[in-house]
Every structure is written in structure tokens, then in C-alpha cells.
Design an enzyme around this catalytic site. Structure first.
Site, PDB file in Angstrom:
ATOM      1  CG  ASP A  46      -2.001   1.044   1.133  1.00 60.60           C
ATOM      2  OD1 ASP A  46      -2.734   1.046   0.127  1.00 60.60           O
ATOM      3  OD2 ASP A  46      -2.120   1.867   2.061  1.00 60.60           O
ATOM      4  CG  MET A  75      15.423 -10.981 -18.980  1.00 63.39           C
ATOM      5  SD  MET A  75      14.158 -11.377 -17.732  1.00 63.39           S
ATOM      6  CE  MET A  75      13.805  -9.758 -17.065  1.00 63.39           C
ATOM      7  CG  ASP A  94      18.119  -9.009 -30.966  1.00 63.18           C
ATOM      8  OD1 ASP A  94      17.929  -9.345 -29.786  1.00 63.18           O
ATOM      9  OD2 ASP A  94      19.118  -9.365 -31.626  1.00 63.18           O
ATOM     10  CD  GLU A 153      23.647  -8.116 -16.558  1.00 63.41           C
ATOM     11  OE1 GLU A 153      23.615  -7.459 -15.512  1.00 63.41           O
ATOM     12  OE2 GLU A 153      22.805  -7.973 -17.469  1.00 63.41           O
ATOM     13  CE  LYS A 158      23.701  -5.615 -19.379  1.00 71.64           C
ATOM     14  NZ  LYS A 158      22.327  -5.549 -19.920  1.00 71.64           N
ATOM     15  CB  SER A 180      20.486  -8.557 -12.671  1.00 73.20           C
ATOM     16  OG  SER A 180      21.333  -9.432 -13.394  1.00 73.20           O
ATOM     17  CG  HIS A 201      16.817  -5.841 -12.251  1.00 74.44           C
ATOM     18  ND1 HIS A 201      17.082  -6.403 -11.024  1.00 74.44           N
ATOM     19  CD2 HIS A 201      16.897  -6.848 -13.157  1.00 74.44           C
ATOM     20  CE1 HIS A 201      17.321  -7.698 -11.189  1.00 74.44           C
ATOM     21  NE2 HIS A 201      17.211  -7.991 -12.465  1.00 74.44           N
ATOM     22  CG  ASN A 204      13.099 -14.930 -16.450  1.00 78.87           C
ATOM     23  OD1 ASN A 204      12.093 -14.777 -17.116  1.00 78.87           O
ATOM     24  ND2 ASN A 204      13.928 -15.940 -16.639  1.00 78.87           N
TER      25      ASN A 204
END
Length: 243
Positions: A46, A75, A94, A153, A158, A180, A201, A204
Site C-alpha cells: 500500500d 527478458m 535486436d 550481461e 551494454k 542485474s 530491473h 524473470n
């Protein structure tokens, strides 16, 4: 477990006896550690719903109507489907045409799934399908309010992807990473607008996991964090802001 035991124990009893046994058993649960933990979870959820992600600062979150996703793996496809199911337009990209087609197929399988019939629903695919755009070019992100990187990763990969995409984004757009393991501050080192970069992030499988980490880098602005938090709620997830 108490509910299961009650069903087994009261199956052959008359209704009055069964209800009495139920009242006795359930009353014993109040004040238990499990009861306290569940109440805590309720109040925390909440609180998160009201949390803007930025304390003590009047910050207005930007509107997010279109999202870009880089990487069409598990992902990337999951993130894309989560957006489309909430009527947010997605451009999925991609470098591999084969991966892109497989990712698009995964998105359609998820958005067309009907929980009631537990099968694919053609009508759902027809209604939501037009919200998905696929492309091998980052130029397609030119109209996106937010772009999320979800590639392998690897720091060097990246960085290369993020730098390549940043130049094609509108000046006010937010760039994010689904990493991650890699620090957001490290990924932001060679970006032109590090204040508009953060981590978003997802866990999965995206369709089942409610939690999303909004990760602040050293230069991430309050507006970027507030926008990421509001966006996460917009697609039905529960965000927590972390460093």
C-alpha cells in the site's frame, strides 16, 4: 495449510460443526508470525503504491506512452509483452533478425493468452498486436519516451549499445538498463545525458514477478527516478528505488 487441513477434517461434518471448527482454527492464526508478516506485506504494498520514488522533492514524472526495448531475448520479450498488455506501444529491436522474429513470437504468445480459457485468444492478438513494432534499427526509437536495454550481461556490449542508441533518442527521453549485476553509475560513464539514465530491473519471468528495481546512478536526476517509478506502476508492477 490450515485451510487444507480444515477441508479434510470437516468434509464429512454437518455445516454447523464445520463452521465452528473453522472459527476455532482460524482464530488461532491471529497474532502469529505469519499473520504479522502478511499484514506487513499488505501495508508495504500500500505504501509503495503512494510512493513517488523521490523523498522531500516536488518532482513531476514525465508521461510514458511509447517504449523501446533493446534485445529480443526472454527478458526483452517479457518486458515488451508487459507493456503491450497495459496498452503501451513498444518498439522491440535486436541486431539478429532471427532473434527478433523469435522474440516477436513470444510477445504474441503472451499477449494473446486468455486466462479464462487458458489458451490463445485470436481477438486479443488482433486488438493488441498493432502496439508492437519490430526493427533491427535503433532509429525506430526516435519517438520513444523511454528505452530499456535488455541485452547480454556484458559491460562492453551494454556500453556500446547504450551509446549507440542515446544519439537517436528525443532530448527528453529516458534511457534505462535491465542489468542485474553491473552498476548503473559505471554504465553511465560514457553517456551524454547520464542524468536521464537509470536502471529498471525486471525479474524473470516478467509476467509473474511484480517487483521491479528502479536503480539510481550517481548522476540520475530526481525527475528520471520519478518517471521510472510512475512508469513501473503504469504497467502494473511494484517499484522499489535502490542505489
Amino acid at each position: 495449510m490450515v485451510a487444507l487441513e480444515l477441508m479434510a477434517e470437516t468434509a464429512m461434518l454437518d455445516i454447523e460443526s464445520a463452521c465452528q471448527q473453522e472459527a476455532t482454527q482460524l482464530a488461532s492464526l491471529f497474532g502469529s508470525p505469519i499473520n504479522a508478516a502478511l499484514l506487513n506485506v499488505f501495508f508495504l504494498q500500500d505504501r509503495v503504491k503512494k510512493d513517488t520514488g523521490v523523498e522531500g522533492v516536488e518532482t513531476v514524472a514525465r508521461s510514458v506512452e511509447s517504449v523501446g526495448v533493446i534485445g529480443a531475448g526472454i527478458m526483452g520479450a517479457g518486458i515488451s509483452a508487459a507493456n503491450i498488455k497495459r496498452q503501451v506501444a513498444v518498439t522491440l529491436s535486436d541486431v539478429s533478425g532471427e532473434a527478433l522474429m523469435q522474440g516477436a513470437q513470444q510477445v504474441f504468445e503472451e499477449i494473446s493468452y486468455n486466462k479464462k480459457t487458458q489458451s490463445a485468444d485470436v481477438q486479443r492478438a488482433i486488438e493488441m498486436g498493432p502496439l508492437l513494432n519490430i526493427s533491427q534499427s535503433s532509429h525506430e526509437f526516435a519517438s520513444c519516451d523511454l528505452v530499456i536495454e535488455a541485452v547480454i550481461e556484458n559491460l562492453d556490449i551494454k556500453r556500446q549499445v547504450l551509446q549507440g542508441v542515446e544519439g537517436n533518442l528525443p532530448s527528453e527521453a529516458i534511457l534505462a538498463s535491465n542489468t542485474s549485476t553491473i552498476p548503473i553509475t559505471t554504465l553511465a560513464e560514457e553517456l551524454q545525458r547520464p542524468e536521464q539514465f537509470c536502471g529498471i530491473h525486471f525479474f524473470n519471468p516478467v509476467r509473474k514477478m511484480q517487483l521491479v528495481e528502479v536503480i539510481r546512478g550517481q548522476q540520475t536526476s530526481d525527475e528520471t527516478v520519478a518517471t521510472a517509478v510512475a512508469y513501473t506502476k503504469q504497467i502494473g508492477k511494484l517499484p522499489i528505488v535502490v542505489n
